[in-house]
Structures are given as C-alpha cells and as structure tokens.
Design a protein around this motif. Sequence first.
Motif, mmCIF file in Angstrom:
data_model
loop_
_atom_site.group_PDB
_atom_site.id
_atom_site.type_symbol
_atom_site.label_atom_id
_atom_site.label_comp_id
_atom_site.label_asym_id
_atom_site.label_seq_id
_atom_site.Cartn_x
_atom_site.Cartn_y
_atom_site.Cartn_z
ATOM 1 N N GLU A 80 2.226 5.960 2.614
ATOM 2 C CA GLU A 80 1.408 6.842 2.976
ATOM 3 C C GLU A 80 -0.273 6.034 3.350
ATOM 4 O OE1 GLU A 80 0.802 9.819 2.961
ATOM 5 O OE2 GLU A 80 2.693 11.048 2.953
ATOM 6 N N GLY A 81 -0.421 4.848 2.452
ATOM 7 C CA GLY A 81 -1.873 4.414 2.414
ATOM 8 C C GLY A 81 -1.610 3.547 3.554
ATOM 9 N N LEU A 89 2.963 3.001 -7.777
ATOM 10 C CA LEU A 89 3.668 2.523 -6.491
ATOM 11 C C LEU A 89 2.661 3.533 -4.921
ATOM 12 C CD1 LEU A 89 7.294 1.335 -7.539
ATOM 13 C CD2 LEU A 89 4.856 -0.092 -6.674
ATOM 14 N N SER A 90 1.808 3.978 -5.205
ATOM 15 C CA SER A 90 1.040 4.907 -4.318
ATOM 16 C C SER A 90 -0.611 5.086 -3.833
ATOM 17 C CB SER A 90 1.849 6.168 -4.659
ATOM 18 O OG SER A 90 0.868 6.826 -5.948
ATOM 19 N N GLY A 120 11.086 0.495 -3.527
ATOM 20 C CA GLY A 120 10.858 1.200 -4.917
ATOM 21 C C GLY A 120 8.874 2.296 -4.052
ATOM 22 N N THR A 121 8.744 0.983 -3.248
ATOM 23 C CA THR A 121 6.602 2.152 -3.362
ATOM 24 C C THR A 121 7.482 3.011 -2.135
ATOM 25 O OG1 THR A 121 6.202 -0.460 -3.015
ATOM 26 C CG2 THR A 121 5.328 1.126 -1.681
ATOM 27 N N ARG A 128 4.304 -4.838 -13.412
ATOM 28 C CA ARG A 128 3.160 -4.341 -12.718
ATOM 29 C C ARG A 128 2.089 -3.287 -13.160
ATOM 30 N NH1 ARG A 128 1.166 -6.059 -7.701
ATOM 31 N NH2 ARG A 128 -0.241 -4.180 -7.586
ATOM 32 N N GLU A 163 -2.529 8.745 -3.335
ATOM 33 C CA GLU A 163 -3.298 8.858 -1.746
ATOM 34 C C GLU A 163 -2.585 10.263 -1.229
ATOM 35 O OE1 GLU A 163 -4.789 6.512 0.285
ATOM 36 O OE2 GLU A 163 -3.836 4.191 -1.305
ATOM 37 N N TYR A 222 3.272 14.019 -4.409
ATOM 38 C CA TYR A 222 2.478 13.043 -3.866
ATOM 39 C C TYR A 222 2.340 11.559 -3.607
ATOM 40 C CZ TYR A 222 3.994 17.339 -1.771
ATOM 41 O OH TYR A 222 3.988 18.770 -1.369
ATOM 42 N N LEU A 249 8.470 -2.926 -11.753
ATOM 43 C CA LEU A 249 7.927 -1.607 -12.473
ATOM 44 C C LEU A 249 6.250 -1.484 -13.453
ATOM 45 C CD1 LEU A 249 7.059 1.111 -10.696
ATOM 46 C CD2 LEU A 249 8.099 2.317 -12.835
ATOM 47 N N ILE A 287 9.926 4.857 -2.355
ATOM 48 C CA ILE A 287 10.575 6.330 -3.121
ATOM 49 C C ILE A 287 9.436 6.903 -3.374
ATOM 50 C CG2 ILE A 287 11.951 6.949 -4.480
ATOM 51 C CD1 ILE A 287 13.855 4.367 -4.297
ATOM 52 N N LEU A 288 8.684 6.447 -3.881
ATOM 53 C CA LEU A 288 7.449 7.022 -4.597
ATOM 54 C C LEU A 288 6.217 6.978 -4.135
ATOM 55 C CD1 LEU A 288 8.209 5.067 -8.738
ATOM 56 C CD2 LEU A 288 8.453 7.752 -6.952
ATOM 57 N N SER A 289 6.409 6.535 -2.689
ATOM 58 C CA SER A 289 4.942 6.791 -1.759
ATOM 59 C C SER A 289 4.854 7.692 -0.129
ATOM 60 C CB SER A 289 4.327 5.128 -1.329
ATOM 61 O OG SER A 289 5.228 4.602 -0.573
ATOM 62 N N ASN A 334 5.763 -6.162 -5.485
ATOM 63 C CA ASN A 334 6.672 -4.475 -5.604
ATOM 64 C C ASN A 334 7.704 -5.402 -4.764
ATOM 65 O OD1 ASN A 334 4.800 -3.281 -6.996
ATOM 66 N ND2 ASN A 334 3.584 -2.599 -5.104
ATOM 67 N N TYR A 367 1.049 -1.698 0.053
ATOM 68 C CA TYR A 367 0.004 -0.105 0.033
ATOM 69 C C TYR A 367 0.823 1.233 -0.200
ATOM 70 C CZ TYR A 367 -3.705 -3.089 0.761
ATOM 71 O OH TYR A 367 -4.708 -3.769 0.967
ATOM 72 N N LEU A 381 13.678 6.025 -10.916
ATOM 73 C CA LEU A 381 13.888 5.260 -9.579
ATOM 74 C C LEU A 381 14.873 5.306 -8.504
ATOM 75 C CD1 LEU A 381 11.003 4.676 -8.024
ATOM 76 C CD2 LEU A 381 11.733 2.208 -8.425
#
Lengths: 187, 187
Positions: A25-26, B109-110, A105-106, A164, B25, B22, A161, A108-110, A101, A22, B161
């Motif tokens: 943030e998620g 990824l977010s 990576g997750t 997905r 999410e 951002y 990435l 970094i981008l979330s 995932n 998630y 990334l």
Amino acid sequence: MPAPKISREEVLDRITEIFRQYGYEGASLSLISKATGLGRASLYHHFPGGKEEMGHEVFRRIGEHLDRNVLSPLRAKGSPKKCLKNWTQGLNLFYGGGSKNCLLGTMILSGGSDRFSKEITSTFRTLIDLLSSVLEEAKIPHNLARRRAARAIGEIQGALLVSRGLEDEGYFQQILEDLPGELLSVK
Amino acid sequence: MPAPKISREEVLDRITEIFRQYGYEGASLSLISKATGLGRASLYHHFPGGKEEMGHEVFRRIGEHLDRNVLSPLRAKGSPKKCLKNWTQGLNLFYGGGSKNCLLGTMILSGGSDRFSKEITSTFRTLIDLLSSVLEEAKIPHNLARRRAARAIGEIQGALLVSRGLEDEGYFQQILEDLPGELLSVK
DNA sequence: GTCTATATAATGATAGAC
DNA sequence: GTCTATCATTATATAGAC
C-alpha cells in the motif's frame, strides 16, 4: 526519443526495494517513479497491469535472487553443517545483517496478502522443503526435519520483525548464529 | 442532536481491528468510518490529530488488552510451568488461534514503524522483561532467561506471519504448544 | 457530538505527442 | 520508450449547521 536508461531487471530491483521498505500500500507510483527514474507513463508501458503486475514481477525477480544468493548453499554438496553455515551467512548478507525487511513479511502485512498469496505460499514451501532436505541428509527423520525447518523459517521472519521492533540488529544476528546448531541438534 | 452511539473504548477497539487487518497505510478513514459508524467529521472530533492520533490511542488501548488478557498469567503466583501454560492459552485466544495478525508486526511492516517506534519498542521490552522474570523464577540464569524470552517473542511473531503465509493456522498452534517446555528446558 | 458539504492533495491510471 | 498533460478516484482534513 530517449533510450531506455536501465535494464528491466534493474528496474525491478529498484521497485523491489520500494515494496520492501514501504509495503504494498505504501509503495506509491510516485515513490516507484522516483526510484526508477521512469515517469508514470513509462511505468505503465513496462507494466500495463500497473502496480499489481509490478508486484507479481517483483516476486518472480526476488525468487531468482533468493535462489542465487541464499538457497544455493542448501543445494551444494558438502556436509550439512557446512551447508547451513553458508546458508545463514547468505541470509545475513541478504537481509543486511538484520537491517532490511523481508519482502514476504512486508507483503503479507501491508495489503499484498490476498493479491500475492500464491507466490507467498510457494516461496515459504520452497524454503521449508529445501531446508528440510538438508536436515534429512544429516539423518534427521523426515517429520522432525520438516518441523524444524518450518520452525526455523518462522524464527527468521520473527527475528527480522523483532529486530526492527527493538531497533537492535544484534537480535537477528544472534538467532542466525544459533540456527545451524539447533537445526542439527541430536536431542 | 445525536447522542454518542458507542463508548470511546469501543470505538478504539474497532479502529484497532482495522489497523490490524489493513495496516497503517491501508487503514483508510473510510474503512474506519464504516467500522465505527462515525462520520469523518465525528472521527476528527474525537481524534483531532487524525489518523496518527488514532494510532497512538490504539497502542494505549491494546496495551491494556494485552495486559489483561495475555500478560496477567505471567504475573500470577504459581508454578512457572503453569504460568507459561496459561500464557500460551491466552495468546492463542488473543490471536484467534493464529488467524489474527499481531498489531505490532502489522504496524512495523505497513508504515507505522517510524510513527510508533516508541510504543513498539516499549511493548516488546515489556513482553521480554515479563517472560524473562518467569523463567528466572524457575531458576534459569538471568542471561539465559533473557535470551530465551527474547527468542520466544520472535518465534511468536514469526509463527503468526508464517501461519498467514502458509495459510495454515496449525503452524501457530504447534509453536505455541512447544513453547513452555522449551522455555523451561534444562539443557 | 454528529452531520452535510467541501477543500486540497495524492492516488492509480490513460491519451497522445515525439 | 519516454514524455507532458490529464483523467477519475480516493485520500486526509476542515468549516459550519444543527
């Protein structure tokens, strides 16, 4: 007075899974609570620093997993070719054949990029250093080895990435298969 | 009765920027409101479907941008080599020399992966198709062209990334520089 | 087309009983 | 070490005035 149900490391593994799926943030405390079976208050008992502390602990924990399940072949004695083959096999398992995932990576981008920049940077560096040292073992000149290693790490991230994005795990598998040969290529 | 301050497309560009920075999410309506200068209620006037509708519109809009600023060189008449050079130059500008995330990756990824899977998949397909057609123009066999194109798209995503992960934009630039030559390599 | 004000749910986080 | 109950804050979303 209820006893602890699962070990701290098992708790961390489940939290890792939530972060991975998630993003930072998620990954709400509700999700984490459900996944671990611990109530909100219990979570704060184990991680007084809240979500951010969980994140740091998750990075520590995943470092161990990476080391044991993915990087160990790179440290093994044996022909570079064989080392790399074992490594890509480990990667394939670790990432569920491209279905999972990468936490890096997750994060970094979330929303975890700033909070965990230290862990992220050092993990990437470790990966590149280790891979590069295997290539040098195969008589590849230092600078070329480092460039190839860094590039390979990026390819893996990109492959996860795009797998997905395309909803095609075969993409990841293909990249993995080609990696050892390309890393050791003489050209 | 206040008149609209900025055009809808300008609004979308600013929302795009928030999503990109951002993630889905993390892109709260507060952030979006601040970035656009529009109050919450105004945002819902323009996008009755809320955040999700904004996301879909953002994908439409970024499709236009990609097409105009990045993909156009791939459609131009000219030597494949020259096309690819122009393309990587466009990519470098588009991604701020490696300092900017890609919206696709960020969305994947977010938390936007399920919501926008159609847009994501089709964007990746378009990129690969177009790049592949340039390689075929250079007499590269169909299957090889497709494999190389797909791989290159992954490399770009991975490079963006890892550039962030290593906090080193040079990484992205290096990958970009090498791409045209490798895509057209005869080996 | 924008605004103020508000509704409602979910968020991260604590206090205190057991 | 876990729980219930609750906190303040923020989230998305809406109603209605202008």
